[in-house]
Scaffold this motif. Structure first.
Motif, short mmCIF file in Angstrom:
data_model
loop_
_atom_site.label_atom_id
_atom_site.label_comp_id
_atom_site.label_asym_id
_atom_site.label_seq_id
_atom_site.Cartn_x
_atom_site.Cartn_y
_atom_site.Cartn_z
N ALA A 44 2.38 8.11 6.68
CA ALA A 44 3.24 8.73 7.70
C ALA A 44 4.69 8.76 7.24
O ALA A 44 5.39 9.77 7.40
CB ALA A 44 3.11 7.96 9.01
N ARG A 45 5.16 7.66 6.66
CA ARG A 45 6.55 7.57 6.20
C ARG A 45 6.84 8.58 5.10
O ARG A 45 7.87 9.28 5.11
CB ARG A 45 6.84 6.13 5.74
N HIS A 46 5.96 8.67 4.13
CA HIS A 46 6.14 9.63 3.05
C HIS A 46 5.97 11.06 3.55
O HIS A 46 6.66 11.97 3.06
CB HIS A 46 5.16 9.33 1.92
N SER A 47 5.07 11.28 4.51
CA SER A 47 4.88 12.62 5.06
C SER A 47 6.14 13.12 5.75
O SER A 47 6.52 14.29 5.63
CB SER A 47 3.71 12.63 6.04
N LEU A 48 6.79 12.24 6.52
CA LEU A 48 8.02 12.61 7.18
C LEU A 48 9.11 12.96 6.17
O LEU A 48 9.92 13.87 6.38
CB LEU A 48 8.49 11.48 8.10
N TYR A 49 9.14 12.22 5.08
CA TYR A 49 10.10 12.54 4.01
C TYR A 49 9.79 13.90 3.41
O TYR A 49 10.70 14.71 3.17
CB TYR A 49 10.04 11.46 2.93
N PHE A 50 8.52 14.16 3.15
CA PHE A 50 8.11 15.45 2.59
C PHE A 50 8.57 16.58 3.49
O PHE A 50 9.11 17.59 3.02
CB PHE A 50 6.59 15.48 2.42
N GLU A 51 8.37 16.41 4.78
CA GLU A 51 8.77 17.44 5.73
C GLU A 51 10.28 17.64 5.73
O GLU A 51 10.77 18.78 5.78
CB GLU A 51 8.30 17.06 7.13
N SER A 52 11.04 16.54 5.66
CA SER A 52 12.49 16.65 5.71
C SER A 52 13.06 17.32 4.47
O SER A 52 14.12 17.95 4.52
CB SER A 52 13.12 15.25 5.87
N GLU A 53 12.35 17.21 3.35
CA GLU A 53 12.83 17.78 2.09
C GLU A 53 12.28 19.18 1.82
O GLU A 53 12.72 19.85 0.90
CB GLU A 53 12.43 16.86 0.92
N ARG A 54 11.31 19.60 2.61
CA ARG A 54 10.67 20.89 2.38
C ARG A 54 11.64 22.01 2.74
O ARG A 54 11.95 22.25 3.89
CB ARG A 54 9.40 20.99 3.23
N TYR A 113 0.83 -1.22 0.00
CA TYR A 113 0.00 0.00 0.00
C TYR A 113 0.86 1.26 0.00
O TYR A 113 0.38 2.36 0.30
CB TYR A 113 -0.94 -0.02 1.20
N ASP A 114 2.12 1.10 -0.39
CA ASP A 114 3.06 2.21 -0.40
C ASP A 114 2.62 3.35 -1.32
O ASP A 114 2.92 4.52 -1.08
CB ASP A 114 4.45 1.72 -0.83
N ILE A 115 1.89 3.01 -2.38
CA ILE A 115 1.47 4.02 -3.35
C ILE A 115 0.63 5.12 -2.69
O ILE A 115 0.65 6.27 -3.16
CB ILE A 115 0.70 3.37 -4.51
N ALA A 116 -0.07 4.80 -1.62
CA ALA A 116 -0.88 5.82 -0.93
C ALA A 116 0.00 6.95 -0.41
O ALA A 116 -0.36 8.13 -0.51
CB ALA A 116 -1.66 5.19 0.22
N GLY A 117 1.16 6.61 0.12
CA GLY A 117 2.08 7.64 0.61
C GLY A 117 2.65 8.47 -0.51
O GLY A 117 2.79 9.70 -0.38
N ARG A 118 2.99 7.83 -1.61
CA ARG A 118 3.56 8.58 -2.75
C ARG A 118 2.53 9.54 -3.33
O ARG A 118 2.85 10.70 -3.63
CB ARG A 118 4.05 7.61 -3.83
N GLU A 168 2.62 13.74 -3.67
CA GLU A 168 2.46 14.40 -4.97
C GLU A 168 1.35 15.44 -4.93
O GLU A 168 1.51 16.57 -5.43
CB GLU A 168 2.17 13.36 -6.05
N ILE A 169 0.23 15.07 -4.33
CA ILE A 169 -0.90 16.00 -4.26
C ILE A 169 -0.59 17.15 -3.30
O ILE A 169 -0.91 18.31 -3.57
CB ILE A 169 -2.18 15.27 -3.84
N LEU A 170 0.04 16.83 -2.17
CA LEU A 170 0.38 17.88 -1.21
C LEU A 170 1.36 18.88 -1.80
O LEU A 170 1.21 20.10 -1.61
CB LEU A 170 0.99 17.25 0.05
#
Length: 235
Positions: A186-196, A53-58, A62-64
């Motif tokens: 959650a995993r992808h969100s944390l990545y998004f935050e770290s790269e923002r 279900y990793d695609i949900a994070g990706r 993308e949308i965010l």
């Protein structure tokens, strides 16, 4: 480095005796915190191919990213939802998933107002077993402690947590779907935050509670609910 967070996640996939015990927090020592913060961030991507279900994070990221690139900030739930829908319509991967359930604006507003309480209530009212509820709750409650740490270390431990969920013979396929969808976001969100680069986005409890609420239906609803609650919490 990889040993630093092991203690934080070791108990996450273990059954807890009391279904209503949603108060446990996973501590991190000051020495462990200092060691993590002193290390250079490992450059990794947020994916976990083992999570079905990793695609949900990706899709979430993308949308965010597309939403936050807009110059106009929406202040009402209807306006935010409308913009998310417009962006989502252009996301091919999301369109290939089962259609999301209609957003429950009242529930989203409750999540924004009292995210931690709502997370507890969402899990308490879910059809999952006590062990699955507690595993997901303790995982989600640990996310704030990871913000600001090198993403590479956090990523490897979330992967370990997800491996434990995948291999847990006590959890049903539906329980695994809910947990793994939520953890992927959650995993992808944390990545998004770290790269923002402008650091104006932080993963909120609302974002995570929305993900869990939506995951009870399907991946597309998890993405939409997480985005809606997270953006409204930020605004």
């Amino acid at each position: 480095m990889k040993k630093i967070l092991i203690g934080m996640l070791a108990a996450l996939s273990v059954s807890c005796a009391n279904e209503d015990d949603y108060t446990h927090e996973i501590p991190i020592s000051k020495s462990a915190e200092n060691e993590l913060l002193s290390k250079k961030t490992v450059q990794v991507n947020p994916e976990n191919p083992a999570n079905a279900y990793d695609i949900a994070g990706r899709i979430h990221n993308e949308i965010l990213d597309a939403y936050l690139s807009c110059t106009i900030s929406d202040s009402t739930i209807n306006a935010v939802s409308s913009k998310i829908d417009s962006i989502s319509y252009l996301n091919t991967d999301l369109q290939n998933l089962p259609s999301p359930a209609a957003p429950n604006f009242q529930k989203i507003q409750q999540i924004v107002s009292s995210p931690q309480l709502q997370l507890e209530q969402i899990l308490a009212g879910s059809p999952m077993s006590a062990a699955a509820k507690n595993s997901l709750y303790h995982f989600m409650s640990s996310v704030p402690a990871w913000q600001g740490y090198p993403y590479g270390d956090v990523h490897s431990q979330i992967i370990s947590f997800e491996a434990g969920i995948i291999n847990n013979v006590q959890f049903t396929a539906e329980e695994k779907r809910i947990i793994l969808t939520s953890s992927a976001i959650a995993r992808h969100s944390l990545y998004f935050e770290s790269e923002r680069k402008d650091k104006d986005w932080e993963t909120s409890v609302g974002n995570r509670a929305g993900a869990v609420q939506g995951a009870l239906s399907n991946s597309a609803t998890a993405v939409a609910s997480s985005l809606l609650a997270g953006i409204l919490s930020r605004n």
